[in-house]
Each structure stands twice: as structure tokens, then as C-alpha cells.
Design a protein around this motif. Structure first.
Motif, short mmCIF file in Angstrom:
data_model
loop_
_atom_site.label_atom_id
_atom_site.label_comp_id
_atom_site.label_asym_id
_atom_site.label_seq_id
_atom_site.Cartn_x
_atom_site.Cartn_y
_atom_site.Cartn_z
N HIS A 84 47.68 70.83 102.58
CA HIS A 84 48.50 71.37 103.67
C HIS A 84 49.20 70.25 104.44
CE1 HIS A 84 47.35 75.49 103.01
NE2 HIS A 84 46.08 75.12 102.94
N ASP A 85 48.58 69.08 104.51
CA ASP A 85 49.25 67.92 105.10
C ASP A 85 50.52 67.60 104.32
OD1 ASP A 85 49.97 65.52 106.26
OD2 ASP A 85 48.17 64.44 105.66
N GLN A 86 50.40 67.57 102.99
CA GLN A 86 51.56 67.27 102.16
C GLN A 86 52.63 68.35 102.30
OE1 GLN A 86 50.69 65.68 98.39
NE2 GLN A 86 52.74 65.90 97.56
N ARG A 87 52.21 69.61 102.38
CA ARG A 87 53.18 70.69 102.54
C ARG A 87 53.90 70.60 103.88
NH1 ARG A 87 49.70 75.91 100.29
NH2 ARG A 87 49.90 75.43 98.06
N LEU A 88 53.17 70.21 104.92
CA LEU A 88 53.79 70.06 106.25
C LEU A 88 54.87 68.99 106.22
CD1 LEU A 88 53.81 70.76 109.28
CD2 LEU A 88 52.02 69.04 109.59
N HIS A 89 54.56 67.85 105.63
CA HIS A 89 55.56 66.79 105.52
C HIS A 89 56.72 67.24 104.64
CE1 HIS A 89 53.67 63.14 107.38
NE2 HIS A 89 52.62 63.94 107.33
N GLY A 90 56.41 67.99 103.58
CA GLY A 90 57.47 68.49 102.70
C GLY A 90 58.42 69.43 103.41
N LEU A 91 57.88 70.29 104.28
CA LEU A 91 58.74 71.20 105.03
C LEU A 91 59.70 70.44 105.93
CD1 LEU A 91 56.21 74.00 106.06
CD2 LEU A 91 58.17 74.25 104.53
N MET A 92 59.22 69.37 106.55
CA MET A 92 60.10 68.58 107.41
C MET A 92 61.19 67.90 106.60
SD MET A 92 57.66 67.01 110.41
CE MET A 92 56.11 66.84 109.52
N LEU A 93 60.84 67.40 105.41
CA LEU A 93 61.84 66.79 104.55
C LEU A 93 62.85 67.83 104.07
CD1 LEU A 93 59.42 64.48 102.60
CD2 LEU A 93 61.40 63.67 103.88
N ASP A 94 62.37 69.04 103.79
CA ASP A 94 63.28 70.11 103.38
C ASP A 94 64.26 70.44 104.51
OD1 ASP A 94 62.08 70.30 100.92
OD2 ASP A 94 60.81 72.01 101.45
N LEU A 95 63.76 70.46 105.74
CA LEU A 95 64.63 70.74 106.89
C LEU A 95 65.71 69.67 107.03
CD1 LEU A 95 62.09 71.94 109.60
CD2 LEU A 95 64.00 73.25 108.66
N ALA A 96 65.38 68.45 106.64
CA ALA A 96 66.35 67.36 106.72
C ALA A 96 67.45 67.52 105.67
CB ALA A 96 65.67 66.01 106.56
N GLY A 97 67.21 68.37 104.67
CA GLY A 97 68.24 68.66 103.68
C GLY A 97 68.40 67.63 102.59
N ASN A 98 67.33 66.84 102.32
CA ASN A 98 67.43 65.80 101.30
C ASN A 98 66.34 66.03 100.26
OD1 ASN A 98 67.48 63.43 99.76
ND2 ASN A 98 68.12 62.18 101.50
N ALA A 99 66.67 66.78 99.21
CA ALA A 99 65.68 67.11 98.19
C ALA A 99 65.23 65.87 97.43
CB ALA A 99 66.28 68.13 97.21
N HIS A 100 66.14 64.91 97.24
CA HIS A 100 65.78 63.68 96.52
C HIS A 100 64.73 62.91 97.30
CE1 HIS A 100 66.23 60.59 93.53
NE2 HIS A 100 66.55 59.68 94.44
N ALA A 101 64.90 62.82 98.62
CA ALA A 101 63.92 62.13 99.45
C ALA A 101 62.56 62.81 99.37
CB ALA A 101 64.40 62.07 100.90
N ALA A 102 62.57 64.15 99.34
CA ALA A 102 61.31 64.89 99.25
C ALA A 102 60.57 64.55 97.96
CB ALA A 102 61.58 66.39 99.34
#
Length: 248
Positions: A140-158
């Protein structure tokens, strides 16, 4: 507009390629301990176990080698690589470069639904704390960080961050039992979520920086077996001296 028209306007989702599937299989093997650091593995045997040809397996391993997760041995196979002190510090430097601005953008872009999703993952982390379930907590820690990266709109960074997190798992990326508990880590995320709730990008970025720096310094100390901070100062915070406090 008819349902047929809607379907025609909806872009088809490209299914994962054999290479993508192989990458995920190797990463899952690293996560669950099936693939052990230092052991020599055969490309041919891996292809047989996955039921695919050797070509996508080679392509997958080449891409993982670029992240430092595996290393080839000519005409022998490949090994899972445990990151050293320098590699760990470089990984945290990359995470800081990508995740701090991502947290800032998340604070600006987050919708009510996105905030609900972020808090749902954090609640799941809290429940894992109470259950003493480190595996669920890290998921869930990884998913939380992933959601923030998704919000930033950069799939490559995720994708990059996901690979880097898998690499640091090999040396105990959670830093649990290294001067902080599951509850400590969970609490470190609260200021990030509070700042996103408030729509405050500066506070979100600063809170993310503090969280990642806390993680990074613990990983580095564990890797070097002491308090040596020279790599950190050179690669992460080159303008600071040893007496300058990290303010985030």
C-alpha cells in the motif's frame, strides 16, 4: 451518442507484450524471494519456466540491466544484483528528482476522488501497522506513491520509480527495524497528504523530500555500516556541508 460511437472513440488498451510480462515476472520473483541475489540463473531455463521464447526474456533482462537490477555473465546467464552504497544513494537522488515535483503537482491536480484514493491507501497502511503485516504495508505504501506519480501525469516516471523501489527492496528498502517502525513510516506520509488536501504544492514537496531523505539516509547507513555521509553529500546534497541540517 450511441454506445457503439462511445466504443469507437475509446482508445484500445494495448495488452502487455511478452517482454513486459517477463519483466513483471522477474520483478515479482525478486519481491517474493524466488530469485535470490548472487545466484546464477539461466536465460533458457527462465524462458521455459515462463513459457515464452528466449527473445523476449533477453529483451526483458536487458531492460532490467539498465536499471541495475540484474547483471549478465557472458555465455553463463544472469544474476540479481544487490545495490551498493553508491547505487542506493543514486537511487534516492533519482527518487528525489522525480517524486518531490510529483508531490507538488499532485497538490495542484488532485480531485476529490483522487484524495479519497490516497487516503484509502494510507488507511490500508495503518491497518497493516495494526496487523504487523509488513508485506501488505509495503504494497500500500508503493500504491500511495504510485497514485501521486499518476496525478503528476508522468507514466514513465512512475515506471522508473517502481523499478527503483524493487531494486532497493533487495537491501531492505523498507528500513523497518532500522531506527523506525511501520508506524513511523506511516506517520511520515501524513504531512504529504495534508498538504495535498490543502492544495499546497510547496508543503507537499517539502514533506516528500523529508520522507525520502529519511529513507535514503537509513539505507545508506545500513549499507556502509556506519554514519559515513560523504556519498550523500556528493550525490544528493552537494551544496551542504556535514554541519548543515537538512530542512526539506
Amino acid at each position: 451518442m450511441s454506445p457503439a460511437d462511445d466504443a469507437a472513440r475509446t482508445p484500445a488498451v494495448r495488452p502487455p507484450s511478452l517482454t513486459d510480462r517477463t519483466i513483471e515476472a522477474v520483478r515479482e520473483g525478486i519481491r517474493n524471494g524466488t530469485l535470490v541475489p548472487g545466484e546464477l540463473y539461466s536465460v533458457y531455463r527462465l524462458a521455459d519456466e515462463l513459457g515464452v521464447s528466449r527473445s523476449p526474456v533477453r529483451d526483458a533482462l536487458l531492460r532490467l540491466a539498465e536499471t541495475g537490477m540484474v547483471a549478465f555473465e557472458r555465455n553463463r546467464g544472469f544474476r540479481v544484483v544487490v545495490p551498493g552504497a553508491r547505487e542506493l544513494t543514486e537511487i534516492i537522488a533519482v527518487r528525489l528528482a522525480l517524486e518531490v515535483p510529483a508531490a507538488e503537482r499532485a497538490a495542484v491536480r488532485a480531485t476529490d476522488a483522487a484524495r479519497v484514493a490516497l487516503h484509502a491507501e494510507h488507511l490500508a497502511m495503518q491497518e497493516a501497522v495494526l496487523a504487523g503485516d509488513e508485506t501488505a504495508f509495503m504494497l500500500h505504501d508503493q500504491r500511495l506513491h504510485g497514485l501521486m506519480l499518476d496525478l503528476a501525469g508522468n507514466a514513465h516516471a512512475a515506471r522508473i520509480i517502481e523499478n527503483l523501489r524493487d531494486a532497493t527492496r533487495l537491501v531492505g528498502a523498507s528500513t523497518i527495524k532500522q531506527s523506525r517502525s511501520l508506524d513511523d513510516v506511516c506517520r511520515e506520509h501524513l504531512p504529504i497528504l495534508d498538504a495535498i488536501d490543502d492544495g499546497d504544492p510547496g508543503a507537499a514537496g517539502a514533506a516528500m523530500r523529508r520522507h525520502l531523505e529519511s529513507t535514503g539516509k537509513l539505507l545508506l547507513r545500513g549499507a556502509v555500516g556506519g554514519q559515513d555521509t560523504s556519498l550523500w553529500e556528493d550525490l544528493v546534497d552537494p551544496v551542504s556541508g556535514p554541519d548543515r541540517p537538512v530542512t526539506g
